[in-house]
Design a protein around this motif. Structure first.
Motif, PDB file in Angstrom:
ATOM      1  N   LEU A  33       6.683 -14.909   4.785  1.00 33.79           N
ATOM      2  CA  LEU A  33       7.496 -16.128   5.334  1.00 33.79           C
ATOM      3  C   LEU A  33       7.260 -16.676   6.510  1.00 33.79           C
ATOM      4  O   LEU A  33       7.662 -17.769   6.658  1.00 33.79           O
ATOM      5  N   ARG A  34       6.734 -15.792   7.563  1.00 32.00           N
ATOM      6  CA  ARG A  34       6.405 -16.395   8.706  1.00 32.00           C
ATOM      7  C   ARG A  34       4.955 -15.593   9.254  1.00 32.00           C
ATOM      8  O   ARG A  34       4.699 -14.767   8.914  1.00 32.00           O
ATOM      9  N   GLY A  35       4.393 -16.463   9.963  1.00 42.24           N
ATOM     10  CA  GLY A  35       3.252 -15.689  10.853  1.00 42.24           C
ATOM     11  C   GLY A  35       1.954 -15.957  10.355  1.00 42.24           C
ATOM     12  O   GLY A  35       0.943 -15.719  10.625  1.00 42.24           O
ATOM     13  N   GLY A  36       1.934 -16.746   8.907  1.00 48.45           N
ATOM     14  CA  GLY A  36       0.630 -17.024   8.281  1.00 48.45           C
ATOM     15  C   GLY A  36       0.032 -15.919   7.559  1.00 48.45           C
ATOM     16  O   GLY A  36      -1.385 -16.128   7.249  1.00 48.45           O
ATOM     17  N   GLY A  37       0.486 -14.671   7.185  1.00 45.76           N
ATOM     18  CA  GLY A  37      -0.179 -13.630   6.721  1.00 45.76           C
ATOM     19  C   GLY A  37       0.128 -13.953   5.357  1.00 45.76           C
ATOM     20  O   GLY A  37       0.367 -14.927   4.912  1.00 45.76           O
ATOM     21  N   LYS A  38      -0.384 -12.886   4.525  1.00 39.97           N
ATOM     22  CA  LYS A  38      -0.281 -13.097   3.254  1.00 39.97           C
ATOM     23  C   LYS A  38      -0.077 -11.608   2.507  1.00 39.97           C
ATOM     24  O   LYS A  38      -0.367 -10.645   3.097  1.00 39.97           O
ATOM     25  N   TRP A  39       0.658 -11.447   1.179  1.00 38.12           N
ATOM     26  CA  TRP A  39       0.666 -10.415   0.444  1.00 38.12           C
ATOM     27  C   TRP A  39      -0.403 -10.349  -0.771  1.00 38.12           C
ATOM     28  O   TRP A  39      -0.600 -11.578  -1.317  1.00 38.12           O
ATOM     29  N   SER A  40      -1.200  -9.618  -0.961  1.00 35.01           N
ATOM     30  CA  SER A  40      -1.948  -9.671  -1.995  1.00 35.01           C
ATOM     31  C   SER A  40      -2.168  -8.361  -2.912  1.00 35.01           C
ATOM     32  O   SER A  40      -1.452  -7.241  -2.704  1.00 35.01           O
ATOM     33  N   ASN A  41      -3.114  -8.472  -3.857  1.00 33.95           N
ATOM     34  CA  ASN A  41      -3.100  -7.151  -4.863  1.00 33.95           C
ATOM     35  C   ASN A  41      -1.575  -6.564  -5.319  1.00 33.95           C
ATOM     36  O   ASN A  41      -1.282  -5.622  -5.297  1.00 33.95           O
ATOM     37  N   VAL A  42      -0.669  -7.745  -5.760  1.00 32.54           N
ATOM     38  CA  VAL A  42       0.720  -7.197  -6.040  1.00 32.54           C
ATOM     39  C   VAL A  42       0.517  -6.737  -7.500  1.00 32.54           C
ATOM     40  O   VAL A  42      -0.109  -7.435  -8.565  1.00 32.54           O
ATOM     41  N   ARG A  43       1.265  -5.549  -7.559  1.00 36.99           N
ATOM     42  CA  ARG A  43       1.232  -4.906  -8.971  1.00 36.99           C
ATOM     43  C   ARG A  43       2.396  -4.301  -9.137  1.00 36.99           C
ATOM     44  O   ARG A  43       2.889  -3.478  -8.274  1.00 36.99           O
ATOM     45  N   ALA A  44       3.108  -4.333 -10.458  1.00 36.37           N
ATOM     46  CA  ALA A  44       4.295  -3.469 -10.657  1.00 36.37           C
ATOM     47  C   ALA A  44       4.058  -1.960 -10.152  1.00 36.37           C
ATOM     48  O   ALA A  44       2.984  -1.461 -10.612  1.00 36.37           O
ATOM     49  N   ALA A  45       5.176  -1.352  -9.982  1.00 37.55           N
ATOM     50  CA  ALA A  45       5.063   0.042  -9.890  1.00 37.55           C
ATOM     51  C   ALA A  45       6.174   0.537 -10.600  1.00 37.55           C
ATOM     52  O   ALA A  45       7.256  -0.067 -11.117  1.00 37.55           O
ATOM     53  N   GLY A  46       5.957   2.046 -10.806  1.00 33.33           N
ATOM     54  CA  GLY A  46       7.092   2.729 -11.882  1.00 33.33           C
ATOM     55  C   GLY A  46       8.603   2.713 -11.096  1.00 33.33           C
ATOM     56  O   GLY A  46       8.746   2.570 -10.020  1.00 33.33           O
ATOM     57  N   GLN A  47       9.555   2.330 -12.158  1.00 32.80           N
ATOM     58  CA  GLN A  47      10.841   2.497 -11.812  1.00 32.80           C
ATOM     59  C   GLN A  47      11.484   3.941 -11.647  1.00 32.80           C
ATOM     60  O   GLN A  47      11.007   4.889 -12.170  1.00 32.80           O
ATOM     61  N   LEU A  48      12.617   4.039 -10.647  1.00 35.56           N
ATOM     62  CA  LEU A  48      13.125   5.180 -10.497  1.00 35.56           C
ATOM     63  C   LEU A  48      14.390   5.487 -11.341  1.00 35.56           C
ATOM     64  O   LEU A  48      14.731   6.700 -11.460  1.00 35.56           O
ATOM     65  N   GLY A  49      15.034   4.607 -12.005  1.00 33.49           N
ATOM     66  CA  GLY A  49      16.010   4.736 -12.807  1.00 33.49           C
ATOM     67  C   GLY A  49      17.174   4.858 -12.027  1.00 33.49           C
ATOM     68  O   GLY A  49      18.166   5.429 -12.473  1.00 33.49           O
ATOM     69  N   GLU A  50      17.296   4.311 -10.852  1.00 35.55           N
ATOM     70  CA  GLU A  50      18.471   4.208  -9.965  1.00 35.55           C
ATOM     71  C   GLU A  50      19.405   3.040 -10.023  1.00 35.55           C
ATOM     72  O   GLU A  50      19.080   1.858 -10.558  1.00 35.55           O
ATOM     73  N   GLY A  51      20.648   2.851  -9.720  1.00 34.51           N
ATOM     74  CA  GLY A  51      21.575   1.865  -9.762  1.00 34.51           C
ATOM     75  C   GLY A  51      21.580   1.396 -11.478  1.00 34.51           C
ATOM     76  O   GLY A  51      21.454   2.354 -12.199  1.00 34.51           O
ATOM     77  N   ASP A  52      22.034   0.312 -11.380  1.00 33.88           N
ATOM     78  CA  ASP A  52      22.483  -0.590 -12.607  1.00 33.88           C
ATOM     79  C   ASP A  52      20.881  -0.847 -13.373  1.00 33.88           C
ATOM     80  O   ASP A  52      20.675  -0.981 -14.372  1.00 33.88           O
ATOM     81  N   GLU A  53      20.062  -1.104 -12.292  1.00 29.83           N
ATOM     82  CA  GLU A  53      18.606  -1.604 -12.693  1.00 29.83           C
ATOM     83  C   GLU A  53      17.615  -1.482 -11.432  1.00 29.83           C
ATOM     84  O   GLU A  53      18.137  -1.731 -10.446  1.00 29.83           O
ATOM     85  N   ASP A  54      16.581  -1.332 -11.662  1.00 28.98           N
ATOM     86  CA  ASP A  54      15.707  -1.485 -10.500  1.00 28.98           C
ATOM     87  C   ASP A  54      14.223  -1.926 -10.970  1.00 28.98           C
ATOM     88  O   ASP A  54      13.884  -1.870 -12.085  1.00 28.98           O
TER      89      ASP A  54
END
Length: 121
Positions: A33-54
């Protein structure tokens, strides 16, 4: 680790989770959002089954240009109309993967559920 709470309408909370799941099917990188950085190599991780959904993802984040990449895990749990986001980063820049402690997520979600179930005075 950072923890964020975000309140939505009933439809808004469910839609935000749907949008996040949809983005994880195709998104592999995006700017910070700020600073000119970046996120990369985004990949789904396993869900924990917490709350109504995760939903969760792992990624590499460069917070600002010319800084070490940080292994990151983000977990988002919906409890009613509230989304709680757990963001765990390896601030040393030495780990290839981090994990948000499952027991911490469970305790925080249980506390949120308890607050939401309490009668309003």
């Amino acid at each position: 680790m950072e923890v964020f709470l975000t309140a939505y309408s009933v439809q808004g909370a469910a839609r935000a989770m749907d949008d996040l799941r949809a983005a994880l099917r195709t998104c592999r990188a995006f700017p910070t959002l700020r600073g000119g950085g970046k996120w990369s190599n985004v990949r789904a991780a396993g869900q924990l089954g917490e709350g109504d959904e995760d939903v969760a993802f792992r990624a590499t984040m460069i917070p600002i240009p010319d800084t070490p990449a940080l292994a990151t895990e983000v977990r988002v749990v919906r409890v009613g109309t509230t989304l709680v986001t757990f963001a765990t980063n390896d601030m040393s820049g030495t780990a290839s993967q981090v994990r948000t402690p499952r027991d911490l997520v469970h305790r925080q979600v249980a506390a949120l559920q308890k607050v939401q179930a309490a009668p309003v005075p």
